[in-house]
Each structure stands twice: as structure tokens, then as C-alpha cells.
Design an enzyme around this catalytic site. Structure first.
Site, mmCIF file in Angstrom:
data_model
loop_
_atom_site.group_PDB
_atom_site.id
_atom_site.type_symbol
_atom_site.label_atom_id
_atom_site.label_comp_id
_atom_site.label_asym_id
_atom_site.label_seq_id
_atom_site.Cartn_x
_atom_site.Cartn_y
_atom_site.Cartn_z
ATOM 1 N N ARG A 7 0.847 -1.189 0.000
ATOM 2 C CA ARG A 7 0.000 0.000 0.000
ATOM 3 C C ARG A 7 0.877 1.232 0.000
ATOM 4 O O ARG A 7 1.910 1.264 0.682
ATOM 5 C CB ARG A 7 -0.889 0.029 1.249
ATOM 6 C CG ARG A 7 -2.209 -0.669 1.034
ATOM 7 C CD ARG A 7 -3.013 -0.691 2.283
ATOM 8 N NE ARG A 7 -3.639 0.603 2.611
ATOM 9 C CZ ARG A 7 -4.712 1.085 2.018
ATOM 10 N NH1 ARG A 7 -5.291 0.435 1.037
ATOM 11 N NH2 ARG A 7 -5.228 2.239 2.401
ATOM 12 N N HIS A 36 12.766 -2.967 -2.749
ATOM 13 C CA HIS A 36 12.069 -3.037 -4.032
ATOM 14 C C HIS A 36 12.845 -3.978 -4.951
ATOM 15 O O HIS A 36 14.075 -3.901 -5.024
ATOM 16 C CB HIS A 36 11.978 -1.637 -4.652
ATOM 17 C CG HIS A 36 11.185 -1.628 -5.910
ATOM 18 N ND1 HIS A 36 9.795 -1.699 -5.918
ATOM 19 C CD2 HIS A 36 11.576 -1.605 -7.206
ATOM 20 C CE1 HIS A 36 9.383 -1.705 -7.174
ATOM 21 N NE2 HIS A 36 10.437 -1.648 -7.972
HETATM 22 C C1 GAR Z 1 9.577 -8.662 -2.365
HETATM 23 O O1 GAR Z 1 10.059 -9.099 -3.612
HETATM 24 C C2 GAR Z 1 9.680 -7.161 -2.265
HETATM 25 O O2 GAR Z 1 10.816 -6.627 -2.884
HETATM 26 C C3 GAR Z 1 8.435 -6.744 -2.993
HETATM 27 O O3 GAR Z 1 7.438 -7.631 -2.538
HETATM 28 C C4 GAR Z 1 8.076 -8.871 -2.256
HETATM 29 C C5 GAR Z 1 7.670 -9.287 -0.854
HETATM 30 O O4 GAR Z 1 8.144 -10.585 -0.588
HETATM 31 N N1 GAR Z 1 8.080 -5.386 -2.715
HETATM 32 C C6 GAR Z 1 7.628 -4.549 -3.636
HETATM 33 O O5 GAR Z 1 7.434 -4.874 -4.783
HETATM 34 C C7 GAR Z 1 7.352 -3.154 -3.132
HETATM 35 N N2 GAR Z 1 7.178 -2.244 -4.222
HETATM 36 P P1 GAR Z 1 8.174 -11.127 0.894
HETATM 37 O O6 GAR Z 1 6.748 -10.945 1.441
HETATM 38 O O7 GAR Z 1 8.527 -12.572 0.752
HETATM 39 O O8 GAR Z 1 9.169 -10.329 1.656
#
Ligand code: GAR
Length: 219
Positions: free
Chosen positions: A97, A115
Site C-alpha cells: 500500500r 524493491h
Molecule cells: C519482495 O520481492 C519485495 O521486494 C516486494 O514484494 C516482495 C515481498 O516478498 N516489494 C515490492 O514490490 C514493493 N514495491 P516477501 O513478502 O517474501 O518479503
């Protein structure tokens, strides 16, 4: 051994999904690699797998759905919970969010995000798919301080991943995720182990000797 111990920074984690980056941070803290402790794990999705993992560690959790609430109302409740837990640093770990300026200003220069791309390339959703579609040969991950824009704050750590021989976007995502799990603890450690300042967009260590005080091995 030095007699004076650095006090542990109190970290709040916000997540929306499986929480593997949260686990990487928690494990690094438990191993003594990052001088911090997680004091609250919160999610806008009460059923997020990451919250269950946090409960398994015995950590305080908060499932606070954003449904039926304005963004402002939701964020005020989050800020209040984080403050009540004594949080000094907020780590976004797959928190899907957008945060308003009000939230960012509540913890000035103390909100971090990870990211899955080499920012400023591929901000926003599905960064790994964007990298795949674009046909880049390398991608990676970025840990940055959160400002009021989208994935736009000052960069703390980046790790590069070769993806030229990947055969599927899922393979790209898996390779990047493995680097994320190294990058996030490294970034938090970097910011906690020394004084630093912002010079424009650049994060600059003020006293780099603070991190190089490990005794060096003689040849
Ligand atoms: C990760 O790849 C993180 O970099 C990405 O969501 C994933 C969460 O994985 N975040 C974004 O894309 C934010 N813009 P996780 O729940 O296993 O940590």
C-alpha cells in the site's frame, strides 16, 4: 570485547504477503548481525502469511485491514500502534500500500523499503515482470529510504543480479529475492552502525571508521 553495548533499535515491520524479507531481517537480528529488534509486525491483510510467521517467532503482531477505512484513518491507527510499541525504524517488507506523506513524516528518514529492481528502473508493481518484459540483462534489488514519492527515496543498498540466462519471470523473481534477503539486513546494519547524513539524494557515512573497527587478521 567492549563493555558498552549499543542499544538495540526498535523496528516495526509492515508487510502484506509471505514475509520472507521480514524473516531475513529477524534472523539477522537474532544472529546479532543487525543491532535491532522487531517490536511489532503489522499488516493491512490480517490473513497475511508473514503475520503467522511473526507469531511463530513470538513477536507482537497487528492485523489491521484497510477495508472500510479512509487511508488517513488506517495510517493514523498504524502510526499509533507503531508509536505505542516504541518503534524508531519502520521497515516495509512487501507492504503493498502506498504510504501518505503524513506517515513518512511521522518517522522522518526512518522508513525503509525494499524493491525488487535496480531503481530508478522499474518502480511500482511487478518490477520483476517489468524487467523481464524489457529484456534487461541485469536487474537486482534496492533498499531505500522512503520519501513522499513512489519508490523514489535515497538509495542505501543495491545488489545486482544477472538475468540474461533466466528462462521465466519466476526465475528472475527467485534470483532477485535471494539477493533481497542479503540486501535488507545489510542496509539496516549500515544505517544503524554509524552516523550518516543525506547529501542531496546520496546517503553518506559520516564516520566510516565506525564500521571498520573489526580487528584485522595479520597475514
Ligand atoms: C519482495 O520481492 C519485495 O521486494 C516486494 O514484494 C516482495 C515481498 O516478498 N516489494 C515490492 O514490490 C514493493 N514495491 P516477501 O513478502 O517474501 O518479503
Amino acid at each position: 570485547m567492549s563493555g558498552s553495548r549499543r542499544p538495540l533499535a526498535k523496528v516495526g515491520v509492515l508487510l502484506s504477503g509471505r514475509g520472507s524479507n521480514f524473516v531475513a531481517l529477524q534472523e539477522a537480528m537474532l544472529a546479532g548481525e543487525v543491532p535491532a529488534e522487531i517490536v511489532l509486525v503489522a499488516s493491512n491483510l490480517p490473513s497475511a502469511a508473514g503475520l503467522a510467521k511473526a507469531r511463530d517467532y513470538g513477536l507482537p503482531t497487528l492485523g489491521l485491514s484497510h477495508r472500510g477505512m479512509s487511508r488517513q484513518e488506517h495510517e493514523e491507527k498504524l502510526i499509533a500502534a507503531l508509536r505505542a510499541a516504541g518503534v524508531g525504524w519502520v521497515c516495509l517488507a512487501g507492504y503493498m500500500r502506498l504510504l501518505s506523506p503524513r506517515f513518512v513524516q511521522a518517522f522522518p528518514q526512518r522508513v525503509l523499503n525494499i524493491h525488487p529492481s535496480l531503481l530508478p528502473s522499474f518502480p511500482g508493481l511487478d518490477a520483476q515482470q517489468q524487467a523481464w518484459d524489457h529484456g534487461v540483462r541485469v536487474s537486482g534489488c534496492t533498499v531505500h529510504l522512503v520519501d513522499e514519492g513512489l519508490d523514489s527515496g535515497p538509495i542505501v543498498v543495491q545488489r545486482v543480479v544477472a538475468i540474461d540466462d533466466a528462462r521465466h519471470p519466476d526465475e528472475v523473481a527467485a534470483r532477485i529475492l535471494a539477493e533481497e534477503h542479503l540486501a535488507y539486513p545489510a542496509a539496516l546494519r549500515y544505517l544503524l552502525m554509524q552516523s550518516w547524513r543525506l547529501e542531496g539524494r546520496r546517503v553518506v557515512a559520516s564516520s566510516p571508521e565506525a564500521v571498520s573497527k573489526k580487528p584485522e587478521k595479520k597475514p
